[in-house]
Design an enzyme around this catalytic site. Structure first.
Site, PDB file in Angstrom:
ATOM      1  N   ASN A   1      -6.193   4.603  -6.818  1.00 24.46           N
ATOM      2  CA  ASN A   1      -7.609   4.986  -6.718  1.00 24.46           C
ATOM      3  C   ASN A   1      -7.928   5.340  -7.501  1.00 24.46           C
ATOM      4  O   ASN A   1      -8.884   4.563  -8.489  1.00 24.46           O
ATOM      5  CB  ASN A   1      -7.305   6.224  -5.739  1.00 24.46           C
ATOM      6  CG  ASN A   1      -8.141   6.552  -5.254  1.00 24.46           C
ATOM      7  OD1 ASN A   1      -9.077   5.659  -4.359  1.00 24.46           O
ATOM      8  ND2 ASN A   1      -8.423   7.756  -4.997  1.00 24.46           N
TER       9      ASN A   1
ATOM     10  N   GLY B   1     -13.724  -1.436  -6.548  1.00 25.53           N
ATOM     11  CA  GLY B   1     -15.250  -0.316  -6.554  1.00 25.53           C
ATOM     12  C   GLY B   1     -15.581   0.335  -5.762  1.00 25.53           C
ATOM     13  O   GLY B   1     -16.147   0.593  -5.366  1.00 25.53           O
ATOM     14  N   GLY B   2     -13.947   0.847  -5.132  1.00 26.46           N
ATOM     15  CA  GLY B   2     -13.819   1.858  -3.958  1.00 26.46           C
ATOM     16  C   GLY B   2     -15.006   1.097  -2.604  1.00 26.46           C
ATOM     17  O   GLY B   2     -14.255  -0.292  -2.694  1.00 26.46           O
TER      18      GLY B   2
ATOM     19  N   SER C   1      -7.765   0.946   2.859  1.00 28.64           N
ATOM     20  CA  SER C   1      -8.287   0.579   2.244  1.00 28.64           C
ATOM     21  C   SER C   1      -9.850  -0.100   1.896  1.00 28.64           C
ATOM     22  O   SER C   1      -9.666  -0.853   3.337  1.00 28.64           O
ATOM     23  CB  SER C   1      -7.066   0.098   1.210  1.00 28.64           C
ATOM     24  OG  SER C   1      -8.149  -0.613  -0.260  1.00 28.64           O
ATOM     25  N   SER C   2      -9.901   0.014   0.854  1.00 19.33           N
ATOM     26  CA  SER C   2     -11.280  -1.679   1.318  1.00 19.33           C
ATOM     27  C   SER C   2     -10.937  -2.719   0.406  1.00 19.33           C
ATOM     28  O   SER C   2     -11.756  -3.336  -0.097  1.00 19.33           O
ATOM     29  CB  SER C   2     -12.800  -0.761   0.173  1.00 19.33           C
ATOM     30  OG  SER C   2     -13.423   0.539   1.355  1.00 19.33           O
TER      31      SER C   2
ATOM     32  N   ASP D   1      -7.483   8.660   0.282  1.00 18.68           N
ATOM     33  CA  ASP D   1      -8.192   7.672   1.015  1.00 18.68           C
ATOM     34  C   ASP D   1      -8.568   7.138   2.271  1.00 18.68           C
ATOM     35  O   ASP D   1      -9.011   7.156   3.244  1.00 18.68           O
ATOM     36  CB  ASP D   1      -8.305   6.402   0.839  1.00 18.68           C
ATOM     37  CG  ASP D   1      -8.797   5.119  -0.550  1.00 18.68           C
ATOM     38  OD1 ASP D   1      -9.440   6.330  -0.883  1.00 18.68           O
ATOM     39  OD2 ASP D   1      -7.703   4.687  -0.892  1.00 18.68           O
TER      40      ASP D   1
ATOM     41  N   GLU E   1      -4.028   7.909  -4.469  1.00 16.85           N
ATOM     42  CA  GLU E   1      -4.194   7.262  -2.692  1.00 16.85           C
ATOM     43  C   GLU E   1      -4.379   8.539  -1.884  1.00 16.85           C
ATOM     44  O   GLU E   1      -5.161   7.608  -0.672  1.00 16.85           O
ATOM     45  CB  GLU E   1      -3.161   6.356  -2.545  1.00 16.85           C
ATOM     46  CG  GLU E   1      -3.990   4.730  -2.282  1.00 16.85           C
ATOM     47  CD  GLU E   1      -4.783   3.753  -3.402  1.00 16.85           C
ATOM     48  OE1 GLU E   1      -5.786   4.221  -3.469  1.00 16.85           O
ATOM     49  OE2 GLU E   1      -3.898   3.587  -4.446  1.00 16.85           O
TER      50      GLU E   1
ATOM     51  N   ARG F   1       1.083  -1.473   0.018  1.00 17.52           N
ATOM     52  CA  ARG F   1       0.371  -0.297  -0.251  1.00 17.52           C
ATOM     53  C   ARG F   1       0.893   1.250  -0.122  1.00 17.52           C
ATOM     54  O   ARG F   1       1.773   1.075   0.615  1.00 17.52           O
ATOM     55  CB  ARG F   1      -1.074   0.041   0.815  1.00 17.52           C
ATOM     56  CG  ARG F   1      -1.424   0.831   1.298  1.00 17.52           C
ATOM     57  CD  ARG F   1      -3.021   1.136   0.434  1.00 17.52           C
ATOM     58  NE  ARG F   1      -4.224   1.956   1.061  1.00 17.52           N
ATOM     59  CZ  ARG F   1      -4.661   2.593  -0.342  1.00 17.52           C
ATOM     60  NH1 ARG F   1      -5.345   2.424  -1.237  1.00 17.52           N
ATOM     61  NH2 ARG F   1      -6.170   3.028   0.796  1.00 17.52           N
TER      62      ARG F   1
ATOM     63  N   THR G   1      -9.451   0.575 -10.724  1.00 15.05           N
ATOM     64  CA  THR G   1      -7.985  -0.248  -9.531  1.00 15.05           C
ATOM     65  C   THR G   1      -8.486  -1.460 -10.626  1.00 15.05           C
ATOM     66  O   THR G   1      -9.432  -1.554 -11.246  1.00 15.05           O
ATOM     67  CB  THR G   1      -9.206  -0.245  -8.337  1.00 15.05           C
ATOM     68  OG1 THR G   1      -8.995   0.921  -7.415  1.00 15.05           O
ATOM     69  CG2 THR G   1      -8.509  -1.351  -7.422  1.00 15.05           C
TER      70      THR G   1
HETATM   71  O1  DON Z   1      -8.123   1.227  -2.015  1.00 12.99           O
HETATM   72  C1  DON Z   1      -9.063   1.799  -1.694  1.00 12.99           C
HETATM   73  O2  DON Z   1     -10.011   1.164  -1.378  1.00 12.99           O
HETATM   74  C2  DON Z   1      -9.618   2.522  -3.092  1.00 12.99           C
HETATM   75  N1  DON Z   1      -8.691   3.645  -2.885  1.00 12.99           N
HETATM   76  C3  DON Z   1      -9.963   1.518  -4.417  1.00 12.99           C
HETATM   77  C4  DON Z   1     -10.236   2.735  -5.483  1.00 12.99           C
HETATM   78  C5  DON Z   1     -11.382   2.190  -6.077  1.00 12.99           C
HETATM   79  O3  DON Z   1     -11.846   0.361  -5.951  1.00 12.99           O
HETATM   80  C6  DON Z   1     -11.613   2.457  -7.461  1.00 12.99           C
HETATM   81  N2  DON Z   1     -12.783   2.102  -8.679  1.00 12.99           N
HETATM   82  N3  DON Z   1     -13.025   1.356  -8.479  1.00 12.99           N
END
Ligand code: DON
Length: 563
Positions: free
Chosen positions: A393, A464-465, A444-445, A415, A412, A100, A373
């Site tokens: 991100n 997917g954020g 992060s997710s 986040d 990032e 990360r 992502t």
């Molecule tokens: O680490 C995370 O949770 C986010 N930066 C992930 C971003 C993401 O999945 C964007 N798109 N789908």
């Protein structure tokens, strides 16, 4: 399609859960085939090439990550980071490689606030100040060296080829570049590489990345030093500082990956293995599964099942907002949060008939989902496997590329919780645990996950954020229901993240009757204009010694099994 989706939703809830696990003798310990599922056909092909050249799943994960860094510049890259979850067959050893990004050492908690203490829009999203210190180059070098069988140079070769020779622009590329056009135009290097005549390039236009090929070649020769030190390191720091950023040489020299123990818990006779903080994914997944485990999901009507899943999501995301952050910096009560006893307390607050208002839960101030992502899953014929979710991100990260590096930097830093209670790009709120601090990793997710019931193994994940975790949850429940890998990746999706107090859903996730029934129970629903996620998954059925892989039909991925 609509009917298929509705059917899938009902299948999710009507298949019985396999509560039995086979004795170890009854199952095969090496798969009949290798499989790679990734978000781009070139990456999937590169994974298989490396396996065929004598590499293991870990070498293949290096090759796939590096090709994705080239051909999916909107999703992940050397300028970003990620989590690689590894399973080694010879000793059943499992480890999470935490690559990360970290906050620069000169970062401070209020760095995105104006003099009135308000968040300055865009500052943590666009341009050099938005970028954390990248972790992917260190992670790839580490995986190759410690777990791989081939030299790093061999696994990087396909990526170098695509960077030199180019890859053709697709529909998806055009959508992503259109979405981030202004951020790309703000960076002359990004404009040169990713646009044509200052506009989104036409379909089939070749994106050639000569600087990136040179940087990859330096890494092939010198390992991580080829990125963090020397010519590239200097150019990165110089470019960032010239453009309003705060990186120092020391930031790059000090970047370290961390090997962490994955989180594991039983659910209905299965073992779920997922990532530890600084991802919130493992904690939230295990918490939701703990909450749901005692319910007889099979005996109840569909509306009640969906209702309970939503209520589990709401509670896990509330805890995410309050407690989760980088465990190297803050105390996170991980074992409490994944303890079934604790989940029992959360469950006790669920009304089986009526939605709980998020405002009635203990308050916190916390994000929504995006479309970039990347995730990939790999299984080799020795039985080693990898689930990895990687990111820069936002689509095309910060949009900023320091001159002479070919490295598109992440954003990032968004986040982190820039200010308690103020939502980030995904609508997530956070608290003190995820405040910015020098060198800290942002929460992060991303949730690369393995699920096994002894006879069937799932290797699963998605971008997917903030919605990553709930997509993986729905995938796990579908696996538990005995459904096929194609079903996990195509299943219609719904999501609740505590705040805003809304059930987001793909347009065809619910029937009109279900919408009505859920509204009657007090839920506020919002159908999305877009689909979400890009799930890549593998199923190894040990009983029948069968390997299947599937790529989310929503985007452009490719899943291939090779006997
Ligand atoms: O680490 C995370 O949770 C986010 N930066 C992930 C971003 C993401 O999945 C964007 N798109 N789908």
């Amino acid at each position: 399609m609509k009917t298929i989706r509705l059917l899938l939703v009902s299948l999710l809830f009507t298949f019985s859960l396999p509560l039995f696990a086979l004795s170890p003798e009854a199952v095969r310990d090496a798969p009949s085939a290798a499989a790679v599922a990734s978000a781009h056909p070139y990456a999937t092909q590169a994974g298989h090439e490396i396996l065929e050249a004598g590499g293991n799943a870990f070498d293949a994960s290096v090759a796939v990550s590096a090709v994705l860094a080239v051909v999916e510049p909107y999703s992940s890259g050397l300028g970003g980071g990620g989590f690689w979850l590894l399973h080694r067959a010879s000793d059943n050893y499992e480890v999470m490689i935490d690559g990360r990004e970290r906050a620069p050492l000169s970062a401070h908690r209020d760095m995105y606030l104006d003099k009135h203490g308000e968040v300055i829009p865009g500052l943590s999203m666009d341009g050099a100040l938005a970028a954390g210190i990248p972790g992917e180059p260190a992670a790839l070098a580490h995986i190759a060296e410690k777990y791989g069988q081939l030299p790093l140079a061999k696994s990087l070769a396909p990526a170098i080829k695509y960077a030199r020779e180019g890859f053709p622009v697709t529909e998806h590329y055009r959508r992503m570049a259109g979405f981030r056009l202004e951020a790309l135009r703000a960076s002359p290097e990004s404009t040169k590489v990713f646009l044509k005549d200052n506009e989104v390039p036409p379909l089939e236009h070749l994106i050639i990345q000569a600087d990136l090929a040179n940087t990859l070649e330096l890494m092939a020769k010198k390992g991580a030093r080829g990125f963090y030190r020397g010519k590239v390191g200097k150019a990165l720091v110089k470019g960032v500082r010239k453009n309003g950023g705060i990186w120092k040489t020391k930031d790059l020299k000090k970047y370290q990956i961390v090997e962490r123990e994955p989180l594991k818990a039983p659910y209905f006779g299965m073992t779920v293995t997922s990532v530890a903080p600084p991802s919130s994914g493992g904690v939230a997944l295990l918490s939701m599964l703990n909450i749901l485990e005692p319910y007889d999901l099979l005996q109840m009507d569909e509306t009640s099942r969906i209702h309970l899943i939503i209520e589990a999501m709401r509670r896990a995301y509330r805890d995410r907002a309050e407690y989760l952050g980088d465990t190297d910096y803050v105390n996170v009560p991980v074992s409490q949060l994944i303890d079934p006893e604790y989940a029992a307390g959360l469950r006790a607050s669920i009304n089986p008939e009526q939605a709980t208002k998020s405002s009635e839960l203990r308050g916190v101030q916390t994000q929504e989902g995006g479309n970039d992502t990347t995730h990939f899953s790999i299984l080799d014929k020795q039985g080693n496997y990898v689930a990895a979710t990687l990111s820069i991100n936002y689509p095309f990260g910060s949009g900023f590329m320091p001159a002479g590096t070919g490295i598109l930097l992440n954003d990032e830093m968004d986040d982190f919780s820039a200010k308690p209670g103020v939502a980030n790009a995904y609508g997530l709120v956070g608290a003190e645990a995820n405040a910015i601090a020098p060198g800290k990793r942002m929460l992060s997710s991303m949730s690369p996950t393995f699920v096994s019931n002894g006879e069937r193994l799932a290797i699963i994940g998605t971008p997917g954020g903030s919605r990553i975790i709930t997509m993986v949850l729905l995938g796990i429940l579908d696996f538990a229901a005995g459904n096929k890998v194609e079903s996990w990746v195509s299943l219609p999706r719904f999501h609740h993240q505590y705040l805003p107090d809304t059930v987001f859903h793909e347009a065809d996730a619910f029937t009109a009757e279900q919408v009505q029934a859920l509204e009657l129970r007090g839920h506020t629903l919002k159908a999305s204009d877009n689909t979400w996620g890009n799930m890549q998954a593998i199923l190894w059925d040990k009983k029948y010694n069968e390997v299947k892989a599937a790529s989310d039909p929503r985007v452009e991925g490719s899943a291939q099994v090779q006997q």
